[in-house]
Design a protein around this motif. Structure first.
Motif, short mmCIF file in Angstrom:
data_model
loop_
_atom_site.label_atom_id
_atom_site.label_comp_id
_atom_site.label_asym_id
_atom_site.label_seq_id
_atom_site.Cartn_x
_atom_site.Cartn_y
_atom_site.Cartn_z
N LEU A 1 23.31 12.75 47.65
CA LEU A 1 24.36 13.67 47.19
C LEU A 1 24.85 13.32 45.78
CD1 LEU A 1 26.47 13.99 50.47
CD2 LEU A 1 24.69 15.52 49.64
N SER A 2 24.37 12.22 45.23
CA SER A 2 24.85 11.75 43.93
C SER A 2 24.62 12.76 42.82
CB SER A 2 24.16 10.42 43.55
OG SER A 2 24.47 9.42 44.47
N ASP A 3 23.61 13.62 42.95
CA ASP A 3 23.28 14.57 41.89
C ASP A 3 24.15 15.82 41.90
OD1 ASP A 3 21.25 12.89 41.03
OD2 ASP A 3 19.72 13.85 42.29
N LEU A 4 24.98 15.98 42.91
CA LEU A 4 25.85 17.16 42.95
C LEU A 4 26.91 17.08 41.86
CD1 LEU A 4 26.36 17.67 46.80
CD2 LEU A 4 24.71 18.76 45.28
N PRO A 5 27.29 18.22 41.27
CA PRO A 5 28.18 18.21 40.10
C PRO A 5 29.51 17.49 40.31
CG PRO A 5 27.19 20.37 40.39
CD PRO A 5 26.80 19.57 41.59
N LEU A 6 30.10 17.59 41.48
CA LEU A 6 31.43 17.00 41.71
C LEU A 6 31.37 15.51 42.07
CD1 LEU A 6 33.24 19.78 43.76
CD2 LEU A 6 33.44 19.30 41.33
N VAL A 7 30.20 15.00 42.38
CA VAL A 7 30.10 13.64 42.93
C VAL A 7 30.11 12.60 41.82
CG1 VAL A 7 28.70 12.06 44.30
CG2 VAL A 7 28.93 14.45 45.01
N VAL A 8 31.08 11.69 41.92
CA VAL A 8 31.21 10.57 40.98
C VAL A 8 30.41 9.37 41.46
CG1 VAL A 8 32.84 8.94 39.94
CG2 VAL A 8 33.48 11.34 40.24
N ASP A 9 30.42 9.16 42.78
CA ASP A 9 29.74 8.00 43.34
C ASP A 9 29.46 8.26 44.81
OD1 ASP A 9 28.63 5.43 43.22
OD2 ASP A 9 30.47 4.45 43.88
N ALA A 10 28.34 7.73 45.29
CA ALA A 10 28.00 7.78 46.72
C ALA A 10 27.58 6.36 47.10
CB ALA A 10 26.88 8.77 46.98
N ARG A 11 28.31 5.74 47.99
CA ARG A 11 28.10 4.32 48.27
C ARG A 11 28.30 4.06 49.76
NH1 ARG A 11 32.91 4.93 45.21
NH2 ARG A 11 34.77 4.68 46.51
N GLY A 12 27.73 2.95 50.23
CA GLY A 12 27.93 2.60 51.61
C GLY A 12 27.02 1.49 52.05
N MET A 13 27.08 1.19 53.35
CA MET A 13 26.26 0.17 53.99
C MET A 13 26.26 0.44 55.48
SD MET A 13 26.68 -4.02 53.90
CE MET A 13 25.80 -4.30 52.39
N GLY A 14 25.12 0.21 56.13
CA GLY A 14 25.05 0.46 57.56
C GLY A 14 25.40 1.90 57.87
N LEU A 15 26.27 2.10 58.86
CA LEU A 15 26.78 3.44 59.17
C LEU A 15 28.18 3.61 58.61
CD1 LEU A 15 25.47 4.36 62.73
CD2 LEU A 15 24.56 5.00 60.49
N MET A 16 28.34 3.25 57.34
CA MET A 16 29.57 3.48 56.58
C MET A 16 29.18 4.13 55.27
SD MET A 16 31.49 -0.23 56.99
CE MET A 16 33.02 0.32 56.21
N GLY A 17 29.90 5.18 54.90
CA GLY A 17 29.57 5.85 53.65
C GLY A 17 30.77 6.53 53.03
N CYS A 18 30.74 6.65 51.71
CA CYS A 18 31.79 7.34 50.98
C CYS A 18 31.17 8.15 49.86
CB CYS A 18 32.80 6.34 50.39
SG CYS A 18 34.03 7.09 49.29
N VAL A 19 31.56 9.41 49.75
CA VAL A 19 31.18 10.25 48.62
C VAL A 19 32.47 10.53 47.84
CG1 VAL A 19 30.19 12.44 47.87
CG2 VAL A 19 29.26 11.27 49.88
N GLN A 20 32.55 9.98 46.66
CA GLN A 20 33.75 10.11 45.82
C GLN A 20 33.54 11.28 44.86
OE1 GLN A 20 35.23 6.43 44.24
NE2 GLN A 20 36.27 7.43 42.53
N CYS A 21 34.50 12.20 44.85
CA CYS A 21 34.35 13.42 44.07
C CYS A 21 35.46 13.56 43.04
CB CYS A 21 34.37 14.64 45.00
SG CYS A 21 32.98 14.70 46.16
N SER A 22 35.14 14.31 41.97
CA SER A 22 36.13 14.58 40.93
C SER A 22 35.64 15.75 40.11
CB SER A 22 36.34 13.35 40.04
OG SER A 22 37.28 13.62 39.02
N TYR A 23 36.61 16.49 39.55
CA TYR A 23 36.24 17.51 38.58
C TYR A 23 35.90 16.79 37.29
CZ TYR A 23 38.16 21.04 41.74
OH TYR A 23 38.41 21.85 42.83
#
Length: 453
Positions: free
Chosen positions: A362-384
């Motif tokens: 999802l990192s390539d999506l326009p709103l996504v600043v960062d996509a990070r995680g480990m195991g079954l933990m994940g975060c997609v950080q978004c910003s204009y």
């Protein structure tokens, strides 16, 4: 029952965690009324994937009759005992099973009501121990910005999420906070290796500045969960524990989120990060969320020099009415049996690569600043990204829009401001992982397409 009445009662009487005063009595929360496997069902009968597994906790999934039956059987046999005066075979057996799975000599299990009270228990024990050792000044606790350790008085004091620290009083003299350990915030020309060196130096410099004689412990999450699934650089925890022990500072590993399978092991400290903590804190997955419970687990080494003749007649006067609650212990034992029988730790290790691949995709999506995680933990950080005037208010609004779109499409998220957090039940299949990230991607694209409207 008329759901209008329920909604009114919710607003009039049910004060929720992190209740916003601006909207008190005006909320329009979704009612979750049923569940099965990785799905929850809302009041309209719509089924949604539970992306955060409740609150990081429903490890074995919903609708496990085996756990419900174990709890019911225990409640019929013995619903409660006083842990202050007596003991109970179910609670005792559960303590043994937890200790068997904890790394090294972490053999002393103090049951609490949840993660916050487990943190409080650990900190009180550290202070208690230093008092017995004749080190009454050795009380400071070092933590990190963005760390979250709970909402009780002591636990909140060592939590570094600054937006949670604005209006409630805390014992500010207790804690010292180190800068953010998220590699995303490193200087543009700084390598991850240099950033790691800087973060380890932060810890040692703090101990030296405060005085090792004043610093009792460093408390750290293996992965900073509520801070936004922040994964420190490789080798960070190993180097930090070496610094701590060099200066006679205890290392407390807060595994409230990571323990019991979230990273594919019973505990992440040793098996994932190669450290042997002095104290581990756990909760959430301890009972798969079926009943409230937490635990602070102490090493034999910490006990050896304050017990017996060295105990000086002291009592560790910390405890809870529901410590070792037999119904919760029965739930925990049943959950453990399911995890082992169904090979869920191995399953997590098997599906985690797909989870992380789809997450980072999802990192390539326009709103996504960062996509990070480990195991079954994940975060997609978004910003204009193009909005130079982006504010905290805008970030909250963006996160709320993505969350709303996801719910429309059949996915529950854990929205933390502008961060989309996921930690699904460990039983999630590869097809369900793909469905989850398909929905999240579609929601982010939809919000981006209508921004400014």
């Amino acid at each position: 029952m008329d759901n209008t009445s329920n909604r009114n009662w919710d607003n009039d009487h049910f004060m929720h965690p992190w209740e916003g005063m601006d909207y008190l009595g005006q909320n329009d929360r979704v009612f979750i009324e049923a569940s099965n496997g990785v799905y929850v069902t809302d009041e309209a009968g719509k089924q949604l994937i539970d992306g955060p597994a409740g609150m990081w906790c429903v490890q074995v999934g919903y609708g496990r009759h085996e756990i419900a039956d174990a709890m019911a059987d225990q409640a019929r046999k013995l619903a409660y005992f006083s842990p202050f005066n007596n003991t109970n075979s179910v609670a005792t057996r559960f303590a043994r099973e937890v200790a068997k799975r904890a790394p090294g000599d972490l053999n002393h299990v103090f049951f609490t009501t949840g993660g916050s009270t487990a943190v409080d228990t650990a900190l009180r024990f550290v202070h208690f121990r230093n008092n017995l050792l004749g080190k009454p000044e050795k009380k400071k606790i070092i933590s990190r910005q963005k760390a979250y350790h709970g909402s009780t008085y002591f636990a909140a004091a060592v939590s570094g999420k600054e937006r949670d620290r604005l209006w409630l009083d805390k014992p500010n003299e207790l804690a010292h906070f180190l800068p953010d350990v998220n590699p995303l915030v490193r200087k543009p020309d700084q390598s991850v290796a240099d950033f790691l060196d800087e973060k380890v130096a932060d810890l040692e410099n703090a101990i030296l500045t405060l005085g090792a004689e004043n610093v009792a412990a460093f408390i750290a999450e293996p992965v900073l969960a509520s801070g936004g699934v922040i994964v420190p650089p490789v080798g960070y925890h190993k180097r930090c524990i070496d610094v701590c022990h060099k200066h006679d500072v205890l290392y407390i590993s807060d595994e409230v989120v990571t323990a019991f399978g979230r990273l594919g092991h019973w505990f992440a400290s040793k098996d994932v990060f190669d450290i042997q903590p002095d104290i581990i804190i756990c909760a959430k997955g301890l009972t798969s969320g079926y009943s409230p419970m937490g635990a602070a687990i102490f090493s034999d080494r910490l006990m050896e020099d304050i017990t017996g003749a060295d105990g000086q007649g002291a009592t560790f006067s910390n405890g809870y009415t529901y410590s070792g609650h037999p119904v919760s212990a029965a739930a925990g034992l049943a959950s453990m049996q399911i995890i082992e029988r169904e090979g869920l730790l191995e399953h997590v290790r098997g599906v985690a690569p797909l989870f992380q691949e789809r997450l980072r995709g999802l990192s390539d999506l326009p709103l996504v600043v960062d996509a990070r995680g480990m195991g079954l933990m994940g975060c997609v950080q978004c910003s204009y990204k193009g909005d130079k005037n982006s504010t905290l208010e805008n970030d909250y609004a963006l996160g709320a829009l993505i969350d709303m779109e996801c719910q429309e499409l059949g996915l529950v998220l854990r929205p933390i401001i502008n961060m989309c957090v996921m930690s699904p039940p460990l039983v999630i299949s590869e097809d369900q992982i793909n469905q989850m990230f398909d929905i999240l991607g579609q929601a982010i694209r939809k919000v981006d397409s209508v921004k400014g409207v």
